[in-house]
Design a protein around this motif. Structure first.
Motif, PDB file in Angstrom:
ATOM      1  N   HIS A   1       0.912  -1.152   0.284  1.00 15.95           N
ATOM      2  CA  HIS A   1       0.019   0.240  -0.187  1.00 15.95           C
ATOM      3  C   HIS A   1       1.070   1.277  -0.180  1.00 15.95           C
TER       4      HIS A   1
ATOM      5  N   GLN B   1       3.999   7.494   4.390  1.00 14.79           N
ATOM      6  CA  GLN B   1       3.547   8.352   5.642  1.00 14.79           C
ATOM      7  C   GLN B   1       4.954   8.527   6.565  1.00 14.79           C
TER       8      GLN B   1
ATOM      9  N   GLU C   1      -2.217   8.490  -0.827  1.00 16.20           N
ATOM     10  CA  GLU C   1      -2.624   7.981   0.006  1.00 16.20           C
ATOM     11  C   GLU C   1      -2.881   9.661   0.465  1.00 16.20           C
TER      12      GLU C   1
ATOM     13  N   PHE D   1      -8.250  -0.340  11.013  1.00 10.58           N
ATOM     14  CA  PHE D   1      -7.154  -0.500  10.262  1.00 10.58           C
ATOM     15  C   PHE D   1      -6.154  -0.573  11.376  1.00 10.58           C
TER      16      PHE D   1
ATOM     17  N   PHE E   1      -3.115   1.208  11.790  1.00 17.57           N
ATOM     18  CA  PHE E   1      -2.592   2.445  11.734  1.00 17.57           C
ATOM     19  C   PHE E   1      -3.379   3.563  12.351  1.00 17.57           C
ATOM     20  N   THR E   2      -4.716   3.481  12.071  1.00 14.48           N
ATOM     21  CA  THR E   2      -5.877   4.035  12.339  1.00 14.48           C
ATOM     22  C   THR E   2      -6.783   4.203  13.367  1.00 14.48           C
TER      23      THR E   2
ATOM     24  N   GLY F   1      -9.822   3.166   2.473  1.00 20.02           N
ATOM     25  CA  GLY F   1      -9.814   3.552   4.078  1.00 20.02           C
ATOM     26  C   GLY F   1      -8.926   4.991   4.664  1.00 20.02           C
ATOM     27  N   CYS F   2     -10.066   4.394   5.283  1.00 20.75           N
ATOM     28  CA  CYS F   2      -9.345   6.195   6.445  1.00 20.75           C
ATOM     29  C   CYS F   2      -9.035   5.796   7.798  1.00 20.75           C
ATOM     30  N   GLY F   3      -8.660   7.262   8.868  1.00 21.09           N
ATOM     31  CA  GLY F   3      -8.955   7.422   9.944  1.00 21.09           C
ATOM     32  C   GLY F   3      -7.941   8.168  10.904  1.00 21.09           C
TER      33      GLY F   3
ATOM     34  N   ALA G   1      -5.145  10.102   7.943  1.00 16.52           N
ATOM     35  CA  ALA G   1      -4.757   9.140   6.828  1.00 16.52           C
ATOM     36  C   ALA G   1      -6.074   8.875   6.657  1.00 16.52           C
ATOM     37  N   PHE G   2      -5.660   8.913   4.881  1.00 13.48           N
ATOM     38  CA  PHE G   2      -7.103   8.491   3.720  1.00 13.48           C
ATOM     39  C   PHE G   2      -5.858   7.960   2.236  1.00 13.48           C
ATOM     40  N   GLY G   3      -6.379   6.401   2.159  1.00 16.15           N
ATOM     41  CA  GLY G   3      -5.479   5.765   1.315  1.00 16.15           C
ATOM     42  C   GLY G   3      -6.714   5.266   0.229  1.00 16.15           C
TER      43      GLY G   3
END
Ligand code: PHE
Length: 344
Positions: free
Chosen positions: A173, A178, A215, A253, A255-256, A287-289, A310-312
């Protein structure tokens, strides 16, 4: 002497009229060669008395010179003709292709990449890129995904045979960028990171082992979940036009925290329900968070001072949706009949 005069005249004529280099070569051999006509006249010198022999010998030499000069002159002329002919044959008519010239265009993925970046740059983001071959640290560990973590199963990883086993991989990803952005710079960060990603997937209508993501990362003081939702909504209307809106659904996720799925109104039915969106009116984009405190700590930022989101999402998927293409493999077969539908 008479025979010699005749030979000189007819020989010169024969040489001068030789139609090509082969004929010239043959004439030279016949006239001037060891067993040629001049040589056979020379043999007759022995039958002459000394005075006549001297005079005739001299005449023979002069005749040879005359014939040799005629041959050289003809050779030069024939070679120049041959050279011209070769130049003509090898000539490239550069004007010829003008009529058949076809203008190429950027690939649909590149067009999408550029447009997305444009929209985010317009919103104040900077663009960053990272390597496609990544370390386990950047792709997983620093993103709060330790080696035994079950969430690793979310990404079917292609490892590179380099260094310790499973220490180097093709990034699954764009999230490792980031980590690179945050480790290499100073906050605040407002960055978008488009790039190519890799997964151990078999190609089918909705999967490719190689595809693209973009991202987004924002880290500043006092960034909230409302900023995330607002940014994604602003992006959605800017990119798709005012009729398409976004929504966030709870998700997970590593990481979020909290994490969400980012959906947009179906671009085909604009939310009323159709086959593409399975009658839901929504399409899942990515995804995001909020950036997990562990991730901030891993790059040396104090989560008490800094917060971010962050989002991707999939770039190819977005292009497919936008243009109503039903098979992602179309993007990578290089079929001009597909490609020329997207001139730009
Ligand atoms: N990296 C995630 C994926 O590939 C998407 C994501 C990015 C989720 C940023 C949350 C925040 O699926």
């Amino acid at each position: 002497m008479d025979d010699l005069a005749t030979l000189t005249t007819s020989g010169t004529e024969r040489l001068r009229d030789a139609p090509d280099l082969d004929a010239l070569h043959e004439a030279e051999a016949d006239l001037l060669g060891k067993k040629g006509e001049l040589a056979s006249l020379k043999k007759r010198l022995s039958g002459l008395d000394p005075d006549e022999r001297r005079a005739t010998g001299q005449a023979l030499n002069e005749a040879r010179t005359v014939l040799e000069e005629a041959a050289a002159e003809r050779r030069a002329a024939l070679e120049s003709v041959a050279h011209q002919a070769r130049l003509l044959a090898e000539r490239q008519d550069l004007t010829e292709i003008v009529e058949h010239r076809r203008r190429g265009s950027l690939h649909l993925v590149t067009q999408t990449w550029d447009r997305l970046v444009d929209v985010f740059v317009g919103m104040g983001f900077e663009v960053a890129e990272g390597p496609e071959v990544e370390t386990d640290w950047h792709n997983f560990e620093a993103l709060n995904i330790p080696s035994a973590h079950p969430a690793r199963g979310m990404w079917d990883t292609l490892y590179v045979d380099l260094g310790a086993p499973e220490s180097t991989l093709l990034r699954t990803h764009t999230s490792p960028v980031q980590i690179r952005v945050m480790s290499e710079g100073e906050p605040p960060f407002y960055s978008v990171m488009p790039g190519r990603v890799f997964r151990r997937d078999t190609a089918d209508a909705s999967h490719m082992p190689v595809f693209h993501q973009i991202e987004g990362l924002v880290v500043d003081r006092g960034v909230s979940f409302a900023d995330l939702a607002g940014t994604l909504e602003a992006f959605t209307t800017a990119y798709f036009g005012g009729a398409i809106h976004s929504r966030l659904r709870p998700s997970y996720f590593p990481f979020t925290e909290p994490s969400a799925e980012y959906d947009i109104n179906c671009v085909f039915c604009e939310g009323s329900g159709c086959r593409t969106c399975a009658q839901t009116g929504w399409l899942e984009l990515g995804g995001c968070g909020m950036v997990h405190p562990n991730v901030l700590t891993n790059v040396g930022l104090d989560p008490e001072q800094w917060s971010g989101f962050a989002f991707g999402f999939g770039l190819d998927r977005l292009a497919l949706m936008r243009h109503g293409v039903d098979d992602i493999r179309e993007m990578y077969t290089g079929d001009v009949r597909f490609l020329e539908q997207f001139p730009a």
